[in-house]
Design a protein around this motif. Structure first.
Motif, PDB file in Angstrom:
ATOM      1  N   SER A 350       4.109  95.836  71.049  1.00 36.44           N
ATOM      2  CA  SER A 350       4.501  95.518  69.673  1.00 36.44           C
ATOM      3  C   SER A 350       3.677  96.403  68.733  1.00 36.44           C
ATOM      4  O   SER A 350       2.620  96.917  69.122  1.00 36.44           O
ATOM      5  CB  SER A 350       4.262  94.037  69.361  1.00 36.44           C
ATOM      6  OG  SER A 350       2.871  93.755  69.351  1.00 36.44           O
ATOM      7  N   LYS A 356       5.406  94.637  61.666  1.00 35.02           N
ATOM      8  CA  LYS A 356       6.686  94.527  62.362  1.00 35.02           C
ATOM      9  C   LYS A 356       7.464  95.841  62.329  1.00 35.02           C
ATOM     10  O   LYS A 356       8.628  95.885  62.704  1.00 35.02           O
ATOM     11  CB  LYS A 356       7.537  93.404  61.744  1.00 35.02           C
ATOM     12  CG  LYS A 356       6.881  92.029  61.762  1.00 35.02           C
ATOM     13  CD  LYS A 356       6.665  91.537  63.176  1.00 35.02           C
ATOM     14  CE  LYS A 356       6.066  90.138  63.207  1.00 35.02           C
ATOM     15  NZ  LYS A 356       4.659  90.091  62.811  1.00 35.02           N
ATOM     16  N   HIS A 382       9.082  89.355  68.840  1.00 32.70           N
ATOM     17  CA  HIS A 382       8.631  90.586  68.178  1.00 32.70           C
ATOM     18  C   HIS A 382       7.938  91.530  69.159  1.00 32.70           C
ATOM     19  O   HIS A 382       6.993  92.231  68.802  1.00 32.70           O
ATOM     20  CB  HIS A 382       7.690  90.279  67.001  1.00 32.70           C
ATOM     21  CG  HIS A 382       8.313  89.425  65.943  1.00 32.70           C
ATOM     22  ND1 HIS A 382       9.598  89.605  65.488  1.00 32.70           N
ATOM     23  CD2 HIS A 382       7.838  88.364  65.251  1.00 32.70           C
ATOM     24  CE1 HIS A 382       9.881  88.697  64.564  1.00 32.70           C
ATOM     25  NE2 HIS A 382       8.840  87.923  64.406  1.00 32.70           N
ATOM     26  N   LYS A 417       2.622  84.816  68.080  1.00 31.79           N
ATOM     27  CA  LYS A 417       3.746  85.285  67.285  1.00 31.79           C
ATOM     28  C   LYS A 417       3.429  84.963  65.823  1.00 31.79           C
ATOM     29  O   LYS A 417       3.201  83.800  65.482  1.00 31.79           O
ATOM     30  CB  LYS A 417       5.038  84.586  67.691  1.00 31.79           C
ATOM     31  CG  LYS A 417       5.374  84.726  69.176  1.00 31.79           C
ATOM     32  CD  LYS A 417       6.806  84.306  69.469  1.00 31.79           C
ATOM     33  CE  LYS A 417       7.088  82.877  69.042  1.00 31.79           C
ATOM     34  NZ  LYS A 417       8.480  82.469  69.311  1.00 31.79           N
ATOM     35  N   ASP A 420       5.408  88.102  59.040  1.00 32.88           N
ATOM     36  CA  ASP A 420       5.032  89.431  58.543  1.00 32.88           C
ATOM     37  C   ASP A 420       4.145  89.342  57.302  1.00 32.88           C
ATOM     38  O   ASP A 420       3.877  90.358  56.661  1.00 32.88           O
ATOM     39  CB  ASP A 420       6.273  90.270  58.240  1.00 32.88           C
ATOM     40  CG  ASP A 420       7.180  89.637  57.197  1.00 32.88           C
ATOM     41  OD1 ASP A 420       6.748  88.672  56.518  1.00 32.88           O
ATOM     42  OD2 ASP A 420       8.322  90.092  57.048  1.00 32.88           O
TER      43      ASP A 420
END
Length: 557
Positions: A350, A356, A382, A417, A420
């Protein structure tokens, strides 16, 4: 010195008590712990008196084997159960694999006893009649652990050789094409009228038996609990029975009042001209008849008299060396059939905890390291999951880290997780999220555990629907535990703390994780653990599930 435990790997047959062996019952009743797939545990629960029963879901065989070894090494007597026979697509091999990885030997390690049971090919055959009276094979159509191309080759080889074939794991909710492809291959070598028997849940309450043909078998219900038995070229139906003759009718003929030849006469060469000559090692070609001849042309040509091929240099050299030594030449096989063992490196990547956005350089690097043979899959967490054939994972990870990727393992590990943070505008809580990732991310756990992190009180990222939810609100934290994130009975997590001081967050989350890791059963989600033990740290369990009754799913949701 601590007393050694023992592992029984028990095949309990089709599931009916009348067909389980006496030794299997003894093993179950001697055991301190029973470990098995949930459905199988339910089938034999009336036979066991174990203090502890661990039931897990489908595809979790490895964790069951690992837990059995761990408990046996701690001194317990453990039964790992399989339906049918534990050595036929069962748990026996996995238990030995886990033991071997730990350096186990029979002389010094825990005792292992494999208790045989009636396999599906046998139990289903008994319900169909007598379809397995000649050479037969079993083929699993599950490509979960075996490449489909290899399975297809085995189906074709069995079809060409006129085996009676029992197909295991023919179809599931996700695997629907395999049985279609298997039928297509078989129809290249077998008559469309070839008898086929479908047996679902043999010797269980919902047993179903269907007699059909190879051409029409897909018109009937076939699932994971179905065993498909496909006859050979001489199999026939009679009075709702599926029967395969013992031979190809050259040895004796049914219907005669007496056999024309006595047993000792039938074994003479002149009376069995198709048999191999024990001196020359050869058989007459005029009796090597292909049972599929004059029916359907095979996709692979078969000739009874292959043309002589020119010897390779290796074969000539081997023959010459044998002549010098005065020995027989060793036959050289030009094409050795051997399935290549491939190493697949799996990991998740990631751009970061709060970030993100992927850069063009990162996407280019992904394409480079994955190549033509690997795969990459975007997930709702993500992350992009990578599966890369390689023998040098260090090179892969170095390239990925060089372009700024955050790397994480795949499997039963802790994953963070995060939202943003409104594209980085609400930054106050980001350091705490990054510290959780640094200290706990990737930790091996009994089951996958997701921590959801929200950077403001809006909680728009739905952190409260993760195993542990963290919401930053008014410079402090709210903590939630035990969401059930999926299924028709999904529910939010239970709020356990409001207004937690920031410096207390990491120690609290660490304590929750450590308790869960130490005490949860293998493959037990956090919400199931919380429900079972009723208390985590000083937090008491409260039922957050829907109060409207919902019919349980077949998989035990």
């Amino acid at each position: 010195m601590a007393q050694k435990g023992k592992i029984f790997v028990v095949g309990f047959g089709p599931g009916d008590f009348k067909h389980i062996t006496t030794r299997a019952v003894e093993a179950l009743q001697q055991s301190d712990m029973i470990i098995g797939y949930k459905t199988y545990v339910e089938l034999i629960q009336d036979l066991v008196s174990a203090k502890s029963i661990v039931s897990t879901g489908m595809t979790e065989e490895v964790s069951r084997a690992q837990e059995a070894v761990r408990q046996a090494e701690a001194g317990s007597i453990v039964s790992v159960i399989s339906s049918g026979d534990a050595g036929v697509y069962g748990m026996a091999g996995l238990v030995y694999e886990v033991l071997i990885e730990l350096g186990w030997t029979e002389a010094t390690g825990v005792e292992v006893e494999i208790v045989p049971g009636i396999s599906a090919i046998n139990s289903c055959a008994s319900l169909l009649g007598a379809p397995i009276m000649h050479d037969a094979c079993t083929i699993s159509l599950s490509d979960h652990l075996t490449p489909w191309n290899l399975i297809a080759k085995r189906v074709e080889a069995a079809a060409m050789a006129d085996f009676v074939i029992a197909l295991y794991n023919p179809k599931s909710g996700r695997r629907t094409r395999q049985i279609v492809e298997a039928q297509r291959i078989l129809l290249e070598y077998r008559s469309p009228d070839t008898p086929v028997g479908l047996v679902k849940s043999a010797y269980r309450e919902r047993q179903e038996i269907t007699m059909t043909t190879l051409a029409e078998m897909l018109e009937h219900d076939i699932g994971m609990l179905t065993t498909v038995v496909i006859g050979n070229s001489s199999t026939f139906f009679y009075d709702n029975k599926m029967i395969t003759p013992r031979g190809y009718q050259r040895k004796y003929t049914l219907g005669d009042e007496k056999q024309p030849l006595r047993p000792h006469q039938r074994l003479k060469e002149e009376n069995e001209p198709w048999a191999m000559n024990q001196e020359t090692g050869q058989a007459r070609n005029d009796f090597a008849t292909d049972p599929n001849a004059n029916r359907i042309k095979p996709s692979l040509a078969i000739t009874s008299e292959p043309k002589p091929k020119k010897k390779s240099s290796l074969e000539l050299a081997t023959t010459a060396l044998a002549m010098v030594k005065g020995t027989s030449a060793v036959r050289v096989t030009p094409k050795l059939v051997q399935q290549k063992m491939e190493s697949i490196f799996e990991l998740a990547v990631s751009p970061g905890v709060a970030n993100k956005f992927f850069t063009p350089q990162q996407m280019t690097t992904l394409a480079e390291v994955v190549g033509e043979e690997g795969t990459m899959e975007y997930t709702p967490d993500h992350q992009i999951h990578l599966k890369i054939p390689t023998t040098d994972p260090a090179v892969i990870t170095a390239k990925l880290r060089e372009v700024g990727f955050l790397l994480a393992p795949i499997g039963d590990v802790l994953s963070l997780k995060a939202c943003d943070f409104c594209y980085g505008e609400k930054t106050d809580s980001i350091p705490y999220a990054e510290e959780i990732q640094e200290k706990l991310g990737g930790m091996s756990l009994p089951k996958t555990l997701n921590i959801g992190f929200n950077g403001c009180g809006m909680a728009c990222y739905r952190a409260v629907f993760d195993d542990i939810g963290i919401v930053y609100r008014k410079s402090k934290f709210d903590v939630f535990i035990g969401a059930k994130p999926v299924g028709r009975t999904a529910h939010a997590a239970q709020p356990v703390v409001e207004g937690l001081e920031p410096e207390q967050l990491i120690p609290l989350i660490t304590d929750i994780i450590e308790e869960y890791k130490a005490n949860a059963h293998p493959n037990e989600r956090l919400f199931k653990y919380f429900k079972r033990v009723k208390k985590i740290l000083h937090f008491t369990y409260q039922d957050m599930s829907s109060k409207i009754k919902v019919e349980p799913a077949p998989c035990g949701d």
